[in-house]
Scaffold this active site. Structure first.
Site, PDB file in Angstrom:
ATOM      1  N   ASN A   1     -12.246  -0.136 136.808  1.00 52.64           N
ATOM      2  CA  ASN A   1     -12.053  -1.603 136.785  1.00 52.64           C
ATOM      3  C   ASN A   1     -13.137  -2.329 135.989  1.00 52.64           C
ATOM      4  O   ASN A   1     -12.901  -3.419 135.474  1.00 52.64           O
ATOM      5  CB  ASN A   1     -11.903  -2.176 138.200  1.00 52.64           C
ATOM      6  CG  ASN A   1     -13.105  -1.933 139.075  1.00 52.64           C
ATOM      7  OD1 ASN A   1     -13.942  -1.082 138.785  1.00 52.64           O
ATOM      8  ND2 ASN A   1     -13.196  -2.663 140.160  1.00 52.64           N
TER       9      ASN A   1
ATOM     10  N   ALA B   1     -14.430   7.061 134.735  1.00 59.45           N
ATOM     11  CA  ALA B   1     -13.081   7.203 135.290  1.00 59.45           C
ATOM     12  C   ALA B   1     -12.142   7.793 134.237  1.00 59.45           C
ATOM     13  O   ALA B   1     -12.235   7.433 133.058  1.00 59.45           O
ATOM     14  CB  ALA B   1     -12.565   5.838 135.719  1.00 59.45           C
TER      15      ALA B   1
ATOM     16  N   GLU C   1     -20.847   2.518 146.288  1.00 58.57           N
ATOM     17  CA  GLU C   1     -20.312   1.153 146.241  1.00 58.57           C
ATOM     18  C   GLU C   1     -18.809   1.306 146.347  1.00 58.57           C
ATOM     19  O   GLU C   1     -18.144   1.702 145.384  1.00 58.57           O
ATOM     20  CB  GLU C   1     -20.761   0.484 144.927  1.00 58.57           C
ATOM     21  CG  GLU C   1     -20.685  -1.026 144.997  1.00 58.57           C
ATOM     22  CD  GLU C   1     -19.438  -1.541 144.351  1.00 58.57           C
ATOM     23  OE1 GLU C   1     -18.458  -1.765 145.099  1.00 58.57           O
ATOM     24  OE2 GLU C   1     -19.423  -1.715 143.129  1.00 58.57           O
TER      25      GLU C   1
ATOM     26  N   CYS D   1     -13.707  -4.947 143.413  1.00 61.45           N
ATOM     27  CA  CYS D   1     -14.049  -4.614 144.812  1.00 61.45           C
ATOM     28  C   CYS D   1     -14.449  -5.846 145.603  1.00 61.45           C
ATOM     29  O   CYS D   1     -14.288  -5.880 146.821  1.00 61.45           O
ATOM     30  CB  CYS D   1     -15.194  -3.615 144.847  1.00 61.45           C
ATOM     31  SG  CYS D   1     -14.805  -2.109 143.980  1.00 61.45           S
TER      32      CYS D   1
ATOM     33  N   GLU E   1     -27.260  -1.960 144.094  1.00 59.99           N
ATOM     34  CA  GLU E   1     -27.374  -1.854 142.636  1.00 59.99           C
ATOM     35  C   GLU E   1     -27.760  -3.215 142.091  1.00 59.99           C
ATOM     36  O   GLU E   1     -27.281  -4.239 142.585  1.00 59.99           O
ATOM     37  CB  GLU E   1     -26.043  -1.422 142.025  1.00 59.99           C
ATOM     38  CG  GLU E   1     -25.636  -0.030 142.440  1.00 59.99           C
ATOM     39  CD  GLU E   1     -24.382   0.441 141.727  1.00 59.99           C
ATOM     40  OE1 GLU E   1     -23.485  -0.375 141.460  1.00 59.99           O
ATOM     41  OE2 GLU E   1     -24.315   1.640 141.430  1.00 59.99           O
TER      42      GLU E   1
HETATM   43  C1  SIN Z   1     -16.777  -3.966 141.434  1.00 58.93           C
HETATM   44  O1  SIN Z   1     -15.594  -4.201 141.422  1.00 58.93           O
HETATM   45  O2  SIN Z   1     -17.204  -3.082 142.161  1.00 58.93           O
HETATM   46  C2  SIN Z   1     -17.766  -4.660 140.549  1.00 58.93           C
HETATM   47  C3  SIN Z   1     -17.610  -6.114 140.523  1.00 58.93           C
HETATM   48  C4  SIN Z   1     -18.778  -6.828 139.915  1.00 58.93           C
HETATM   49  O3  SIN Z   1     -19.832  -6.246 139.634  1.00 58.93           O
HETATM   50  O4  SIN Z   1     -18.646  -8.025 139.732  1.00 58.93           O
END
Ligand code: SIN
Length: 475
Positions: free
Chosen positions: A147, A172, A245, A279, A453
């Site tokens: 993503n 990925a 994560e 996420c 992170e």
């Molecule tokens: C993620 O989807 O894990 C990362 C999203 C982000 O860093 O903004």
């Protein structure tokens, strides 16, 4: 043209045989090698050999190399963004923002490399002194998701390199091209052979090989909770440091004293960024009864302005979903919600463009038992759940096994503090959907993961403490 082979010990190798599709058109945008456990062990061996020199280098020299990598990424940002859109589908403007976000981690950790400080501790004896050193953990394995094919690479690799660690990276399978391009730029920046190794191919075999390899001392993974748990189990036998994560199911709460227009803007940003494939996406929109109708109307109006299409077209805000399985999950969540009484207020269909395009959708009358509330949808569905009290909102928000991000809108300062304290998540956005940046610690609680992170906390994942006592000093 970017490199499409794998990088092991400074050499580009492997025959590019696995096709990478453009999710918007189905066309093949490139091929990458199909490597496995043998090459994973070779990459770990190369990283292990490179570790002594890299960790022994002056911090300011590591910092300069990272800075050169940052400069090259920015010089190539248009090309990298075009590649990212081609393999992942997000609109070009979002891809450019992701490249800048990716570069920001490299810049941040170029600085942070010089600030890995130890401690001296007041001693327990007059003839002894206590020192605490921070040393690089060793070879680090990084496994990154589709993503954010560029930013998740640099968010792991840059702090690891800054700390003095060497890296083996597996991007990925859906989106390996951005990672290989970033590695190519790292080599051009002067990164020594073996310091960063990247391999593509059999994801399960490569992951298992690194989990079992004693030379690999830490694993950093971003992806699903299910795979995170598997990797954590596989790392147990070699007692590795794991940073995970994982999935989220973010609550987005609108209290009745909120600026409703701002909350609706925030909900669109938090929900529909990357077509909901993030996420930290708002997955459940809880709205207090007094402002419910006003908020839903404002949300529908804004969602109506989103434009679905090929991410390369000007004005497109919503690209395709990553693949057919992602569309199926969206359809299943939608069907389950409607079956149990939710009402579709806009969208709700496959987009006329077909393939993996889906209409941004708003649902109301959603209840917590529906799948759409219990699971992460990872797609463009915005389910609205009405609530009456602060206590009820918190109970509902905290009723899931994950805890990555949470958002809320409201102006009562007492409530702002209470709710921010009580939300069971690692990150809270108060009156803003914008959580992500290079300086803050990104990560979750509960089944959303371990470790952080970004920021100065992010480099700690790649450092070990060593305590040294100097005795017999007299005095
Ligand atoms: C993620 O989807 O894990 C990362 C999203 C982000 O860093 O903004």
């Amino acid at each position: 043209m970017w490199k499409t082979q794998c990088l092991i010990d400074g050499a580009w190798l492997g025959e590019p045989v696995d096709a990478i599709d453009d999710p918007a058109t189905g066309e093949i945008v490139g091929h990458v090698p199909r490597l496995g456990a043998v090459e994973a062990f070779a990459a770990a061996a190369a990283a292990d050999r490179a570790f002594r020199d890299w960790s022994g280098m002056l911090a300011k020299d590591r910092s300069r190399l990272l800075r050169s990598w940052f400069d090259l990424i920015l010089q190539q940002r248009q090309e990298l963004a075009a590649l990212l859109t081609a393999e992942q589908g997000k609109p070009l403007a979002e891809a450019l923002a992701e490249i800048d976000y990716a570069a920001s981690f490299v810049e941040y950790y170029a600085d942070e490399a010089r600030r890995v400080y130890g401690e001296t501790i007041p001693s327990h004896r007059t003839d002894a002194r206590i020192l605490v050193w921070k040393q690089p953990i060793g070879v680090c394995a990084a496994i990154t998701p589709w993503n954010f094919p560029a930013a998740m690479v640099t968010r792991k690799v840059a702090p690891a390199l800054a700390a003095g660690c060497t890296v083996v990276l597996k991007p990925a399978p859906e989106t390996p091209l951005s990672a290989l391009a970033l590695a190519e730029l790292a080599v051009r920046a002067g990164l020594p052979a073996g310091t960063l190794n990247v391999i593509t191919g059999d994801a399960a075999a490569i992951g298992r090989a690194w989990c079992e390899d004693v030379r690999v001392r830490s694993l950093s993974f971003t992806g699903s909770t299910e795979v995170g748990k598997l990797l954590m189990r596989q790392c147990a036998d070699t007692v590795k440091r794991v940073s995970l994560e994982l999935g989220g199911n973010a609550p987005f709460i609108v209290f009745d004293d909120a600026d409703v227009a701002a909350a609706a803007d925030g909900a669109v940003a938090a929900k529909f960024r990357n077509m909901g494939q993030t996420c930290i996406c708002a997955n459940r929109l809880f709205v207090q009864e007094r402002v419910h109708d006003e908020f839903v109307a404002a949300l529908i109006e804004r969602v109506g302005r989103l434009r679905v299409g090929d991410g390369r077209e000007a004005g497109v805000t919503q690209g395709p979903l990553i693949n057919a399985a992602a569309v199926t999950k969206v359809e299943e969540h939608l069907a389950d919600a409607v079956k149990h009484g939710a009402r579709i207020r806009c969208g709700g269909q496959h987009h006329p463009l077909g393939r993996t395009f889906f209409e941004p959708t708003v649902l109301e009358g959603v209840t917590p038992e529906m799948r759409i509330c219990r699971e992460e949808t990872f797609g463009p569905l915005a389910p609205v759940i009405m609530f009456s009290s602060e206590e009820e909102a918190l109970t509902l928000a905290n009723s899931v096994s994950t805890g990555l991000a949470g958002y809320f809108y409201g102006r009562d300062i007492g409530r702002v503090i209470r709710v921010a304290e009580r939300l069971q998540v690692g990150m809270v956005g108060v009156n803003t959907p914008a959580l992500s940046n290079e300086a803050a610690p990104f990560g979750g609680v509960k089944e959303s993961g371990l470790g952080r992170e970004g920021g100065r906390h992010g480099i700690e994942e790649f450092l070990e403490l060593k305590y040294v006592v100097l005795g017999g000093l007299g005095g």
